[in-house]
Write a protein that holds these residues in place. Structure first.
Motif, short mmCIF file in Angstrom:
data_model
loop_
_atom_site.label_atom_id
_atom_site.label_comp_id
_atom_site.label_asym_id
_atom_site.label_seq_id
_atom_site.Cartn_x
_atom_site.Cartn_y
_atom_site.Cartn_z
N TYR A 19 44.57 37.30 39.75
CA TYR A 19 45.13 38.63 39.50
C TYR A 19 45.76 38.72 38.11
O TYR A 19 45.57 39.69 37.39
CB TYR A 19 46.16 38.98 40.57
N SER A 20 46.51 37.68 37.75
CA SER A 20 47.18 37.67 36.45
C SER A 20 46.18 37.75 35.30
O SER A 20 46.37 38.50 34.34
CB SER A 20 48.04 36.41 36.32
N ASN A 21 45.10 36.98 35.41
CA ASN A 21 44.08 36.99 34.36
C ASN A 21 43.44 38.36 34.21
O ASN A 21 43.20 38.84 33.10
CB ASN A 21 43.00 35.94 34.66
N ALA A 22 43.15 38.99 35.35
CA ALA A 22 42.51 40.31 35.31
C ALA A 22 43.45 41.35 34.71
O ALA A 22 43.06 42.15 33.85
CB ALA A 22 42.09 40.72 36.72
N LEU A 23 44.71 41.33 35.14
CA LEU A 23 45.68 42.32 34.65
C LEU A 23 45.93 42.15 33.16
O LEU A 23 46.03 43.14 32.42
CB LEU A 23 46.99 42.19 35.43
N ASN A 24 46.03 40.90 32.71
CA ASN A 24 46.24 40.65 31.28
C ASN A 24 45.02 41.04 30.46
O ASN A 24 45.15 41.55 29.34
CB ASN A 24 46.56 39.17 31.05
N GLY B 131 52.04 59.30 38.65
CA GLY B 131 50.80 58.89 38.01
C GLY B 131 49.76 58.47 39.03
O GLY B 131 49.47 59.19 39.98
N GLN B 132 49.24 57.25 38.85
CA GLN B 132 48.19 56.76 39.74
C GLN B 132 48.59 55.46 40.42
O GLN B 132 49.55 54.80 40.03
CB GLN B 132 46.88 56.53 38.95
N MET B 133 47.80 55.11 41.43
CA MET B 133 47.96 53.84 42.13
C MET B 133 46.69 53.02 41.93
O MET B 133 45.58 53.56 41.99
CB MET B 133 48.19 54.07 43.63
N LEU B 134 46.87 51.73 41.68
CA LEU B 134 45.75 50.81 41.50
C LEU B 134 45.71 49.85 42.68
O LEU B 134 46.73 49.27 43.04
CB LEU B 134 45.91 50.04 40.19
N ILE B 135 44.53 49.68 43.27
CA ILE B 135 44.38 48.77 44.41
C ILE B 135 43.30 47.75 44.08
O ILE B 135 42.15 48.12 43.80
CB ILE B 135 44.01 49.53 45.70
N LEU B 136 43.68 46.47 44.10
CA LEU B 136 42.75 45.38 43.77
C LEU B 136 42.58 44.45 44.96
O LEU B 136 43.47 44.32 45.80
CB LEU B 136 43.28 44.57 42.58
N LYS C 284 36.31 36.81 42.85
CA LYS C 284 36.44 37.71 41.71
C LYS C 284 37.36 38.88 42.06
O LYS C 284 37.35 39.36 43.19
CB LYS C 284 35.06 38.24 41.29
N VAL C 285 38.12 39.32 41.07
CA VAL C 285 39.00 40.48 41.27
C VAL C 285 38.17 41.75 41.19
O VAL C 285 37.40 41.95 40.23
CB VAL C 285 40.12 40.52 40.21
N LYS C 286 38.30 42.59 42.19
CA LYS C 286 37.57 43.85 42.23
C LYS C 286 38.55 45.01 42.34
O LYS C 286 39.56 44.92 43.05
CB LYS C 286 36.61 43.89 43.42
N VAL C 287 38.24 46.09 41.66
CA VAL C 287 39.04 47.31 41.79
C VAL C 287 38.54 48.07 43.01
O VAL C 287 37.39 48.52 43.05
CB VAL C 287 38.91 48.20 40.53
#
Length: 229
Positions: free
Chosen positions: A44-49, A112-117, A123-126
């Motif tokens: 998660y950290s890698n994807a967010l960064n 604003g918006q909400m992000l769900i991963l 693999k990280v998916k949106v």
């Protein structure tokens, strides 16, 4: 003899059901077994960064205000998803919302918006980018029995919407949207009608509560964590 035949038939049916269920259980357990808590955090950290250094624009996949009896819907509008979790005002949580042993990551920006991963096949998916409301921030609940989660949103002072979702095989599906609107005082006795909507259509109290009792009655609240906290 007839009793014996019936017993054998029941045993065979049970074994068939068990045989069908085991592979799915093993798949979930296998995925969870491969990913430690540290590995999940790293993914998660890698994807967010990555999305901060290389901004990713995505379409809003759903609007919590839609299907509530009001004409609000920003579905399809593009937003920079890193803005959802980078603000000092952002809220986030990690919680397993589909009982596969791996927590989903949720973040939202007020007004604003909400992000769900999720993590699917390592693999990280949106799963979704969801438009929230300008009123009270959305609340998230999990229903263990139906393995669904519900996002509630206050549309305005009189309207609350409950969007029920389910995650399956790396995708998120909306099960139902239940909204109720408290009308104006109608007489001197203080009577206020309540209008109920299911997926945007006005329905009877009986039909509304058929869905409410199944998905929302025994759900458990999940607490948000503040970025500043």
């Amino acid at each position: 003899m007839e009793n014996l035949k019936r017993m054998i038939k029941k045993v065979m049916i049970f074994l068939l059901i068990f045989a069908l269920c085991v592979p799915a259980m093993e798949l979930n357990n296998a995925q969870a077994a491969k990913l430690s808590s540290r590995k999940v955090d790293k993914l998660y950290s890698n994807a967010l960064n990555k999305w901060i250094s290389h901004p990713k624009r995505m379409k809003i996949t759903d609007d919590l205000r839609a299907r509530s009896g009001w004409n609000y819907n920003d579905t399809g509008k593009k937003v920079d998803i890193h803005r959802i979790y980078c603000s000092d005002m952002s809220m986030w949580m990690k919680k397993d919302l589909n009982a596969d042993g791996i927590p989903e990551y949720l973040a939202y920006l007020p007004q604003g918006q909400m992000l769900i991963l999720t993590i699917y096949k390592n693999k990280v998916k949106v799963l979704g980018v969801i438009q929230t409301t300008s009123w009270v921030g959305p609340s998230v609940y999990y229903n263990k029995k139906t393995n669904t989660f519900t996002i509630t949103a206050t549309i305005n002072a009189r309207t609350v919407s409950r969007n029920v979702y389910k995650i399956r095989k790396g995708k998120m599906y909306r099960v139902a949207t239940l909204s109720d609107y408290v009308g104006m005082v109608m007489n001197i006795n203080g009577y206020q009608p309540i209008y109920r909507y299911l997926n945007g259509k006005k329905v009877s109290k009986k039909r509304y509560y058929k869905y409410y009792n199944k998905y929302c009655k025994k759900m458990k609240y999940i607490k948000w964590t503040a970025n500043q906290g």
